[in-house]
Write an enzyme that holds these catalytic residues in place. Structure first.
Site, PDB file in Angstrom:
ATOM      1  N   LYS A   1     -18.402   6.214  38.092  1.00  0.00           N
ATOM      2  CA  LYS A   1     -19.041   4.916  38.328  1.00  0.00           C
ATOM      3  C   LYS A   1     -18.056   3.803  38.698  1.00  0.00           C
ATOM      4  CE  LYS A   1     -23.139   5.661  35.450  1.00  0.00           C
ATOM      5  NZ  LYS A   1     -23.998   5.103  34.382  1.00  0.00           N
TER       6      LYS A   1
ATOM      7  N   ASP B   1     -28.471   0.238  35.632  1.00  0.00           N
ATOM      8  CA  ASP B   1     -28.557   0.653  34.220  1.00  0.00           C
ATOM      9  C   ASP B   1     -29.171  -0.452  33.350  1.00  0.00           C
ATOM     10  OD1 ASP B   1     -27.543   3.228  34.516  1.00  0.00           O
ATOM     11  OD2 ASP B   1     -25.471   2.558  34.313  1.00  0.00           O
TER      12      ASP B   1
END
Ligand code: ATR
Length: 282
Positions: free
Chosen positions: A71, A108
């Protein structure tokens, strides 16, 4: 599911990626909406990530999700990222634009908030202080989301205090760092308790978190979803607190990416939850 020569393609880049439930999640939505498309696992070693991600537009991909451990590298590889992804320091959703450039976002925090809103009717981030345990990547997304949603104060506690301080300094806003040994005291007057550590996950030690000072009306949630009902959630529920499990965060975080790649903003339903849970962990 059949795909044509015009199918739109996306996937999830991770290492390892075989445990990912995202192909099952997006596969359900593709089927549900009768979309000519596919979403596939993309196992990419860390040393190959940059070349692989740069190849996505050249291969005609619509985009991809990015998971552990890529990420942060994804953030660096993008031509442009959202303000939120920049603040969090991580990208989980890539969109290949028509001009061949890569755009990165982080969904997220959206998944986290939507899961709470869907799982606890009437919950609002501005209802009171939030206690967040942990200071890893998931905690960064959770704290940023709570802050942006109007949470008046985040009390952040992590075993390694310096990581919590880095997080607080990097994100700004009203974040109070609390010693790990004082984490139970931080529950006094809180409206929300979030576990973002790996404690309580199958194979990990349990989370040692006394709940006595927590108001009975406070919402308790865990980003761990294997097991679905963690020891923390079971104890919170037993004393009367509303609880929301962590599976919905995974499901909801996928929705903006699906819309960007396939043109439909999909819903999270009980049938979908059962389907995604049905996949035995490899
Ligand atoms: P991610 O970035 O995916 O959230 P991570 O960076 O490995 O994952 O973070 C895991 C979190 O669980 C961290 O907050 C970690 O605390 P440290 O920063 O002190 O490592 C926390 N954690 C893991 N094992 C723990 C333990 N035995 N006791 C307390 N916290 C623990």
């Amino acid at each position: 599911m059949m795909v044509s020569g015009k199918a739109r393609i996306a996937g999830v880049m991770g290492w390892p990626v075989k445990h990912s439930r995202s192909p099952r999640l997006h596969g359900w939505w593709l089927e549900e909406h009768g979309i000519d498309g596919a979403y596939i696992p993309l196992p990419v070693r860390p040393e190959d990530f940059e070349a692989a991600v740069r190849a996505l537009p050249k291969l005609g991909f619509a985009g991809a999700n990015v998971t552990v451990p890529h990420k942060e590298a994804a953030l660096r590889a993008c031509d442009e990222v959202s303000d939120l992804a920049g603040r969090i320091g991580a990208v989980n959703t890539l969109v290949c634009r028509d001009d061949g450039t890569l755009y990165g976002d982080n969904t997220d925090g959206f998944g986290f908030l939507e899961n709470l809103r869907a799982g606890c009717r009437g919950w609002q981030a501005d209802a009171g202080p939030a206690v967040v345990l942990g200071a890893g990547g998931a905690a960064r997304a959770v704290v940023a989301a709570l802050h942006d949603a109007g949470c008046p104060e985040v009390r952040l506690s992590n075993r390694t205090r310096a990581r919590a301080e880095d997080l607080a300094n990097g994100l700004g806003g009203a974040v109070t760092v609390v010693d790990w040994d004082s984490r139970a005291e931080a529950l006094d007057g809180a409206g929300l308790l979030v576990n973002t550590t790996t404690l309580g996950m199958e194979g990990a030690p349990p989370l040692d978190m006394p709940l006595d000072p927590l108001p009975r009306g406070a919402l308790v949630t865990d980003i761990v979803y294997a097991p679905l009902v963690t020891d923390l959630l079971a104890r919170a529920e037993a004393r009367g607190n509303p609880v929301v499990d962590g599976l919905g965060m995974l499901l909801h975080q996928g929705r903006p990416g699906f819309e960007a790649w396939f043109g439909v903003f999909p819903e999270v339903t009980d049938d979908l939850r059962q389907f995604v849970l049905g996949e035995p962990a490899a």
